[in-house]
Design a protein around this motif. Sequence first.
Motif, PDB file in Angstrom:
ATOM      1  N   CYS A 149      -2.656  -4.352  10.954  1.00  0.00           N
ATOM      2  CA  CYS A 149      -2.677  -2.912  11.217  1.00  0.00           C
ATOM      3  C   CYS A 149      -1.769  -2.560  12.403  1.00  0.00           C
ATOM      4  O   CYS A 149      -1.543  -3.385  13.301  1.00  0.00           O
ATOM      5  CB  CYS A 149      -4.085  -2.449  11.565  1.00  0.00           C
ATOM      6  SG  CYS A 149      -5.249  -2.457  10.201  1.00  0.00           S
ATOM      7  N   ALA A 150      -1.322  -1.325  12.413  1.00  0.00           N
ATOM      8  CA  ALA A 150      -0.431  -0.843  13.484  1.00  0.00           C
ATOM      9  C   ALA A 150      -1.065  -0.973  14.871  1.00  0.00           C
ATOM     10  O   ALA A 150      -0.391  -1.345  15.835  1.00  0.00           O
ATOM     11  CB  ALA A 150      -0.076   0.617  13.213  1.00  0.00           C
ATOM     12  N   GLU A 151      -2.346  -0.670  14.962  1.00  0.00           N
ATOM     13  CA  GLU A 151      -3.026  -0.717  16.267  1.00  0.00           C
ATOM     14  C   GLU A 151      -3.051  -2.136  16.819  1.00  0.00           C
ATOM     15  O   GLU A 151      -2.834  -2.363  18.011  1.00  0.00           O
ATOM     16  CB  GLU A 151      -4.465  -0.200  16.144  1.00  0.00           C
ATOM     17  CG  GLU A 151      -4.570   1.248  15.714  1.00  0.00           C
ATOM     18  CD  GLU A 151      -4.667   1.413  14.208  1.00  0.00           C
ATOM     19  OE1 GLU A 151      -3.998   0.667  13.458  1.00  0.00           O
ATOM     20  OE2 GLU A 151      -5.419   2.300  13.771  1.00  0.00           O
ATOM     21  N   GLU A 200       2.542  -5.564   6.428  1.00  0.00           N
ATOM     22  CA  GLU A 200       1.779  -6.109   5.307  1.00  0.00           C
ATOM     23  C   GLU A 200       2.352  -7.449   4.851  1.00  0.00           C
ATOM     24  O   GLU A 200       3.400  -7.902   5.337  1.00  0.00           O
ATOM     25  CB  GLU A 200       1.754  -5.078   4.172  1.00  0.00           C
ATOM     26  CG  GLU A 200       1.011  -3.810   4.604  1.00  0.00           C
ATOM     27  CD  GLU A 200       0.843  -2.781   3.504  1.00  0.00           C
ATOM     28  OE1 GLU A 200       1.513  -2.892   2.449  1.00  0.00           O
ATOM     29  OE2 GLU A 200       0.023  -1.862   3.697  1.00  0.00           O
ATOM     30  N   SER A 238       0.829  -1.220   0.000  1.00  0.00           N
ATOM     31  CA  SER A 238       0.000   0.000   0.000  1.00  0.00           C
ATOM     32  C   SER A 238       0.860   1.266   0.000  1.00  0.00           C
ATOM     33  O   SER A 238       0.389   2.328  -0.372  1.00  0.00           O
ATOM     34  CB  SER A 238      -0.906   0.024   1.228  1.00  0.00           C
ATOM     35  OG  SER A 238      -0.157   0.297   2.400  1.00  0.00           O
ATOM     36  N   ILE A 275      -5.622  10.309  10.798  1.00  0.00           N
ATOM     37  CA  ILE A 275      -6.380   9.081  10.575  1.00  0.00           C
ATOM     38  C   ILE A 275      -7.004   8.610  11.892  1.00  0.00           C
ATOM     39  O   ILE A 275      -6.640   9.077  12.979  1.00  0.00           O
ATOM     40  CB  ILE A 275      -5.504   7.959   9.966  1.00  0.00           C
ATOM     41  CG1 ILE A 275      -4.327   7.590  10.879  1.00  0.00           C
ATOM     42  CG2 ILE A 275      -5.022   8.361   8.579  1.00  0.00           C
ATOM     43  CD1 ILE A 275      -3.597   6.334  10.436  1.00  0.00           C
ATOM     44  N   SER A 276      -7.908   7.656  11.752  1.00  0.00           N
ATOM     45  CA  SER A 276      -8.481   7.008  12.929  1.00  0.00           C
ATOM     46  C   SER A 276      -8.455   5.507  12.676  1.00  0.00           C
ATOM     47  O   SER A 276      -8.366   5.070  11.517  1.00  0.00           O
ATOM     48  CB  SER A 276      -9.909   7.505  13.184  1.00  0.00           C
ATOM     49  OG  SER A 276     -10.765   7.067  12.155  1.00  0.00           O
ATOM     50  N   PRO A 277      -8.521   4.700  13.719  1.00  0.00           N
ATOM     51  CA  PRO A 277      -8.418   3.248  13.540  1.00  0.00           C
ATOM     52  C   PRO A 277      -9.558   2.689  12.678  1.00  0.00           C
ATOM     53  O   PRO A 277     -10.691   3.169  12.749  1.00  0.00           O
ATOM     54  CB  PRO A 277      -8.519   2.707  14.970  1.00  0.00           C
ATOM     55  CG  PRO A 277      -8.119   3.838  15.845  1.00  0.00           C
ATOM     56  CD  PRO A 277      -8.589   5.079  15.140  1.00  0.00           C
ATOM     57  N   CYS A 278      -9.237   1.649  11.908  1.00  0.00           N
ATOM     58  CA  CYS A 278     -10.260   0.990  11.088  1.00  0.00           C
ATOM     59  C   CYS A 278     -11.272   0.301  12.006  1.00  0.00           C
ATOM     60  O   CYS A 278     -11.045   0.137  13.219  1.00  0.00           O
ATOM     61  CB  CYS A 278      -9.618  -0.009  10.127  1.00  0.00           C
ATOM     62  SG  CYS A 278      -9.086  -1.561  10.896  1.00  0.00           S
ATOM     63  N   VAL A 332      -2.371   7.067  16.872  1.00  0.00           N
ATOM     64  CA  VAL A 332      -2.155   6.426  15.572  1.00  0.00           C
ATOM     65  C   VAL A 332      -1.870   7.516  14.545  1.00  0.00           C
ATOM     66  O   VAL A 332      -2.552   8.549  14.530  1.00  0.00           O
ATOM     67  CB  VAL A 332      -3.361   5.526  15.187  1.00  0.00           C
ATOM     68  CG1 VAL A 332      -4.674   6.258  15.281  1.00  0.00           C
ATOM     69  CG2 VAL A 332      -3.178   4.918  13.811  1.00  0.00           C
ATOM     70  N   ASN A 386       2.189  -1.066  11.005  1.00  0.00           N
ATOM     71  CA  ASN A 386       1.541  -2.037  10.125  1.00  0.00           C
ATOM     72  C   ASN A 386       2.582  -2.957   9.492  1.00  0.00           C
ATOM     73  O   ASN A 386       3.730  -2.556   9.225  1.00  0.00           O
ATOM     74  CB  ASN A 386       0.623  -1.378   9.091  1.00  0.00           C
ATOM     75  CG  ASN A 386       1.247  -0.317   8.232  1.00  0.00           C
ATOM     76  OD1 ASN A 386       2.243   0.280   8.602  1.00  0.00           O
ATOM     77  ND2 ASN A 386       0.656  -0.077   7.077  1.00  0.00           N
ATOM     78  N   VAL A 442       1.875   3.249   8.776  1.00  0.00           N
ATOM     79  CA  VAL A 442       1.101   3.657   9.954  1.00  0.00           C
ATOM     80  C   VAL A 442       1.886   3.282  11.211  1.00  0.00           C
ATOM     81  O   VAL A 442       2.493   2.206  11.282  1.00  0.00           O
ATOM     82  CB  VAL A 442      -0.287   2.978   9.977  1.00  0.00           C
ATOM     83  CG1 VAL A 442      -1.096   3.426  11.196  1.00  0.00           C
ATOM     84  CG2 VAL A 442      -1.056   3.279   8.690  1.00  0.00           C
ATOM     85  N   PHE A 471       1.402   2.835   2.482  1.00  0.00           N
ATOM     86  CA  PHE A 471       0.765   3.685   3.496  1.00  0.00           C
ATOM     87  C   PHE A 471       1.266   3.226   4.862  1.00  0.00           C
ATOM     88  O   PHE A 471       0.779   2.250   5.439  1.00  0.00           O
ATOM     89  CB  PHE A 471      -0.756   3.577   3.402  1.00  0.00           C
ATOM     90  CG  PHE A 471      -1.493   4.612   4.206  1.00  0.00           C
ATOM     91  CD1 PHE A 471      -1.648   5.901   3.725  1.00  0.00           C
ATOM     92  CD2 PHE A 471      -2.022   4.300   5.447  1.00  0.00           C
ATOM     93  CE1 PHE A 471      -2.319   6.869   4.475  1.00  0.00           C
ATOM     94  CE2 PHE A 471      -2.697   5.251   6.202  1.00  0.00           C
ATOM     95  CZ  PHE A 471      -2.839   6.538   5.707  1.00  0.00           C
TER      96      PHE A 471
HETATM   97  N1  THU Z   1      -3.713   0.687   8.455  1.00  0.00           N
HETATM   98  C1  THU Z   1      -3.327   0.669   9.772  1.00  0.00           C
HETATM   99  O1  THU Z   1      -2.303   0.077  10.123  1.00  0.00           O
HETATM  100  N2  THU Z   1      -4.098   1.323  10.677  1.00  0.00           N
HETATM  101  C2  THU Z   1      -5.172   2.087  10.370  1.00  0.00           C
HETATM  102  O2  THU Z   1      -5.781   2.668  11.260  1.00  0.00           O
HETATM  103  C3  THU Z   1      -5.602   2.217   8.976  1.00  0.00           C
HETATM  104  C4  THU Z   1      -4.932   1.326   8.002  1.00  0.00           C
HETATM  105  C5  THU Z   1      -2.865   0.023   7.470  1.00  0.00           C
HETATM  106  C6  THU Z   1      -3.400  -1.232   6.867  1.00  0.00           C
HETATM  107  C7  THU Z   1      -2.617  -1.290   5.569  1.00  0.00           C
HETATM  108  O3  THU Z   1      -1.337  -1.867   5.825  1.00  0.00           O
HETATM  109  C8  THU Z   1      -2.407   0.181   5.200  1.00  0.00           C
HETATM  110  O4  THU Z   1      -2.644   0.915   6.394  1.00  0.00           O
HETATM  111  C9  THU Z   1      -3.334   0.676   4.118  1.00  0.00           C
HETATM  112  O5  THU Z   1      -4.648   0.432   4.415  1.00  0.00           O
END
Ligand code: THU
Length: 136
Positions: free
Chosen positions: A60-62, A51, A29, A89-92, A82, A49, A33, A31
Motif C-alpha cells: 500500500c502507498a501508506e 502491486e 487493481s 479514501i482512508s488507510p486500510c 492519502v 502502491n 493510490v 486503483f
Molecule cells: N491501497 C493503498 O495503497 N492504500 C489504501 O489506503 C487502500 C488500498 C491499494 C492496495 C492495492 O494496490 C489497491 O489500492 C487496491 O486495493
Amino acid sequence: MQAEIDQETVLALIGAARQARARAYAPYSRFAVGAALLAEDGTVIEGCNVENASSPLGLCAERAAVAAAVVRGYRRFRAIAVVGGERAISPCGGCRQVLREFGDFWVVGGNADGTALERWRLSELLPAAFGPGLGE
Ligand code: THU
C-alpha cells in the motif's frame, strides 16, 4: 496533544500525495493510490502502491511512505495524506496499525483529484490500538 494542522499545509500534502499517485504501480487493481507523510521538521516523504503478480505481496502507498521515511531517518510525523479513487479514501486496517507504530497524528483522506477531503486523528481510525510498548 497533537497540534492542529492548517488548511494550507493540508493542501500542500494532498498535492504531494497526488504527485506520488501518478507514479503508482497498480496494473492489477488499476486503483492508484498516493500518500505523503509530513515529518515533524516539515519534510514531506511520499509513497505509492506497488502491486505484484503475486497479489498478497502488493504494498500500500501508506506503508511505502513509512518505509521511505524510516530509511531517511524520519520517525516522527505530524500528518499523512492519502489519495485515490472517486471518493475520499482512508488507510486500510493494516496500514492504520503500521502508522500507529509512529504515533498518533493527522490522517487526511482525499479523492484522486483532491477535491473531496476528510480528516481524522489516527486514534479515531484505530481506537484502543495495540501499540509500541504494550507487548513487552
Ligand atoms: N491501497 C493503498 O495503497 N492504500 C489504501 O489506503 C487502500 C488500498 C491499494 C492496495 C492495492 O494496490 C489497491 O489500492 C487496491 O486495493
